[in-house]
Enzyme design. Structure first.
Site, mmCIF file in Angstrom:
data_model
loop_
_atom_site.group_PDB
_atom_site.id
_atom_site.type_symbol
_atom_site.label_atom_id
_atom_site.label_comp_id
_atom_site.label_asym_id
_atom_site.label_seq_id
_atom_site.Cartn_x
_atom_site.Cartn_y
_atom_site.Cartn_z
ATOM 1 N N LYS A 80 16.057 26.650 18.105
ATOM 2 C CA LYS A 80 15.109 25.596 18.490
ATOM 3 C C LYS A 80 13.768 25.910 17.851
ATOM 4 O O LYS A 80 13.493 27.069 17.512
ATOM 5 C CB LYS A 80 14.971 25.594 20.024
ATOM 6 C CG LYS A 80 14.440 24.321 20.600
ATOM 7 C CD LYS A 80 15.510 23.322 20.971
ATOM 8 C CE LYS A 80 14.893 22.049 21.497
ATOM 9 N NZ LYS A 80 15.894 21.092 21.940
ATOM 10 N N VAL A 181 15.327 9.092 25.478
ATOM 11 C CA VAL A 181 16.622 9.128 26.169
ATOM 12 C C VAL A 181 16.564 8.343 27.481
ATOM 13 O O VAL A 181 17.475 7.572 27.803
ATOM 14 C CB VAL A 181 17.055 10.587 26.465
ATOM 15 C CG1 VAL A 181 18.439 10.599 27.112
ATOM 16 C CG2 VAL A 181 17.050 11.428 25.201
ATOM 17 N N TYR A 183 14.952 5.821 28.446
ATOM 18 C CA TYR A 183 15.044 4.365 28.311
ATOM 19 C C TYR A 183 16.507 3.915 28.184
ATOM 20 O O TYR A 183 16.964 3.026 28.898
ATOM 21 C CB TYR A 183 14.235 3.893 27.094
ATOM 22 C CG TYR A 183 14.533 2.454 26.745
ATOM 23 C CD1 TYR A 183 13.965 1.413 27.483
ATOM 24 C CD2 TYR A 183 15.431 2.139 25.714
ATOM 25 C CE1 TYR A 183 14.273 0.097 27.190
ATOM 26 C CE2 TYR A 183 15.741 0.819 25.420
ATOM 27 C CZ TYR A 183 15.163 -0.195 26.168
ATOM 28 O OH TYR A 183 15.485 -1.503 25.892
HETATM 29 P P1 NAD Z 1 10.510 11.764 24.909
HETATM 30 O O1 NAD Z 1 9.283 12.515 24.543
HETATM 31 O O2 NAD Z 1 10.867 10.559 24.153
HETATM 32 O O3 NAD Z 1 10.469 11.335 26.455
HETATM 33 C C1 NAD Z 1 9.979 12.155 27.452
HETATM 34 C C2 NAD Z 1 9.209 11.249 28.407
HETATM 35 O O4 NAD Z 1 8.785 12.039 29.520
HETATM 36 C C3 NAD Z 1 7.951 10.642 27.782
HETATM 37 O O5 NAD Z 1 7.968 9.235 27.984
HETATM 38 C C4 NAD Z 1 6.808 11.315 28.530
HETATM 39 O O6 NAD Z 1 5.690 10.484 28.689
HETATM 40 C C5 NAD Z 1 7.466 11.629 29.860
HETATM 41 N N1 NAD Z 1 6.812 12.688 30.625
HETATM 42 C C6 NAD Z 1 6.232 13.826 30.165
HETATM 43 N N2 NAD Z 1 5.729 14.521 31.199
HETATM 44 C C7 NAD Z 1 6.009 13.816 32.320
HETATM 45 C C8 NAD Z 1 5.756 14.005 33.707
HETATM 46 N N3 NAD Z 1 5.096 15.091 34.160
HETATM 47 N N4 NAD Z 1 6.211 13.079 34.583
HETATM 48 C C9 NAD Z 1 6.867 11.989 34.148
HETATM 49 N N5 NAD Z 1 7.121 11.738 32.849
HETATM 50 C C10 NAD Z 1 6.704 12.650 31.953
HETATM 51 O O7 NAD Z 1 11.695 12.839 24.901
HETATM 52 P P2 NAD Z 1 13.262 12.578 24.908
HETATM 53 O O8 NAD Z 1 13.760 12.751 23.535
HETATM 54 O O9 NAD Z 1 13.576 11.337 25.682
HETATM 55 O O10 NAD Z 1 13.745 13.856 25.733
HETATM 56 C C11 NAD Z 1 13.655 13.912 27.151
HETATM 57 C C12 NAD Z 1 14.266 15.227 27.634
HETATM 58 O O11 NAD Z 1 15.636 15.298 27.225
HETATM 59 C C13 NAD Z 1 13.611 16.488 27.048
HETATM 60 O O12 NAD Z 1 13.645 17.529 27.992
HETATM 61 C C14 NAD Z 1 14.501 16.843 25.870
HETATM 62 O O13 NAD Z 1 14.437 18.215 25.541
HETATM 63 C C15 NAD Z 1 15.858 16.467 26.448
HETATM 64 N N6 NAD Z 1 16.866 16.170 25.431
HETATM 65 C C16 NAD Z 1 16.647 15.172 24.537
HETATM 66 C C17 NAD Z 1 17.638 14.883 23.590
HETATM 67 C C18 NAD Z 1 17.480 13.760 22.609
HETATM 68 O O14 NAD Z 1 18.503 13.321 22.032
HETATM 69 N N7 NAD Z 1 16.303 13.212 22.395
HETATM 70 C C19 NAD Z 1 18.811 15.635 23.568
HETATM 71 C C20 NAD Z 1 19.001 16.628 24.522
HETATM 72 C C21 NAD Z 1 18.015 16.886 25.451
#
Ligand code: NAD
Length: 348
Positions: A80, A181, A183
């Protein structure tokens, strides 16, 4: 700041601290384990409170990737990277060109993809500097819809095991974080007939899910105490901790965020509270599974592999119950077995 004696150091193979003097971009790349193949895992861009917080995050996230890739049946190790900068930075070209050069220096030991604060277009900028990028436009693309699909199926598995229901219709689900994710997950849940309660710190993201899926919006610190059946953490990690657990009313915790348990003991606490926990790196493997098809992309095959998350989780839930263990312990031991077997066959 010591790495080798750090509480989150877990025999990582390599931890690289990078700095680009021109942009002042700082990043850390952690390669945890390459037994199963080159390390693959996303890049997170975040304004950390301290360098120590960034190091802790990258060490924990990279270890999680090793276990995630193993349990998803991928021939990929775990790694990572984190960029220590405000995700709202607009000089993406400079930032991700520097990041691409950092990754290139590892000569293919680590492949990066997107994570929090990083989008597919950022990865494409980095890709101009190095071939060692995954989740590319024109290939597997944005992993988020696949992470969301896997998480949705994982929620269904948890509901089947814990509530003995095949349908999510009428269930109340609180979703923390409605970004990439979150959404897509909300869309699946809404289409399955669930009632949504959501929070985020981004007002535009909240308005979108509220408008499209009729989700009720609550303040960030109110999400834990919601009277819901399922709590889905989909923002950052460590939201299952000493402060939040006493507030939880849900009977299931199942969401896509990485590193949801602040500490291992919080997994035990959830078990004692009778709350079923879907181990984060198992339920959120959909995106990396899709990324693994980058070189020979086949949407149907990728989707079929993502759908296996349901069965993997059902097995973990059943074994945890049988062995009186936490689901996190069972997942860890299954992943370690896969890696140990690969090490054994390497020796032969
Ligand atoms: P993203 O940045 O698009 O979405 C995260 C959302 O969380 C944002 O809208 C942000 O404003 C919100 N957020 C941040 N702090 C917050 C809080 N204190 N309270 C409420 N909302 C808060 O990220 P993502 O790609 O959707 O990833 C979300 C999670 O899933 C992360 O932990 C990431 O590591 C994990 N993940 C993502 C993927 C992927 O395919 N994108 C894959 C595996 C794991």
């Amino acid at each position: 700041m010591s790495v080798f004696s750090h509480a989150s150091f877990d025999n990582h193979e390599q931890v690289v601290f990078c700095h680009d003097p021109k942009t002042n971009i700082r990043a850390i790349i952690a390669v945890h384990d390459t037994t199963l193949g080159p390390a693959v895992g996303g890049c997170r861009m975040w304004q950390y409170d301290s360098d120590e917080a960034a190091l802790n995050d990258v060490l924990r996230l990279s270890r999680g990737m090793t276990y995630k890739n193993a349990l998803a049946g991928l021939q990929m190790g775990g790694g990572k990277s984190v960029i220590l900068a405000d995700p709202a930075r607009t000089d993406r070209e400079a930032v991700f060109s520097a990041f691409g050069r950092f990754v290139h220096q590892l000569s293919g030991k680590y492949y990066s993809a997107e994570d929090v604060g990083v989008s597919t277009s950022d990865i494409m900028i980095a890709h101009r500097q190095t071939p060692y990028m995954a989740g590319l436009e024109g290939k597997s693309g944005d992993p988020s819809p696949f992470t969301a699909l896997g998480t949705y199926l994982g929620i269904k598995a948890a509901v089947k095991h814990q509530l003995d229901k095949d349908s999510l219709a009428g269930l109340r689900i609180s979703v923390q974080g409605v970004g990439h994710v979150g959404y897509y997950l909300c869309r699946h849940l809404y289409e399955a007939g669930a009632e949504l309660v959501v929070t985020d710190i981004n007002q535009a993201a909240l308005q979108r899910v509220s408008h499209e899926f009729g989700a009720r919006v609550v303040a960030p610190d109110e999400i834990y105490q919601q009277q819901t059946d399922i709590y889905a953490p989909c923002a950052l990690g460590a939201t299952l901790n000493d402060d939040t657990l006493p507030q939880l009313k849900a009977r299931i915790v199942a969401g896509c965020a990485n590193n949801q348990l602040a500490e291992k003991r919080h997994g035990q606490a959830l078990k004692q509270m009778g709350i079923l926990y879907a181990p984060d790196y198992v339920i959120n493997a959909g995106g990396i599974i899709n990324v693994s098809f980058d070189n020979h992309y086949d949407r149907q095959q990728s989707t079929a592999k993502v759908e296996r998350i349901y069965q993997t989780l059902m097995r973990i839930f059943a074994e945890a119950e049988k062995g009186d263990k936490t689901t996190a312990e069972i997942a860890d031991s299954m992943a370690r077995d896969i890696i140990a077997q690969a090490q054994q066959s390497e020796k032969k």
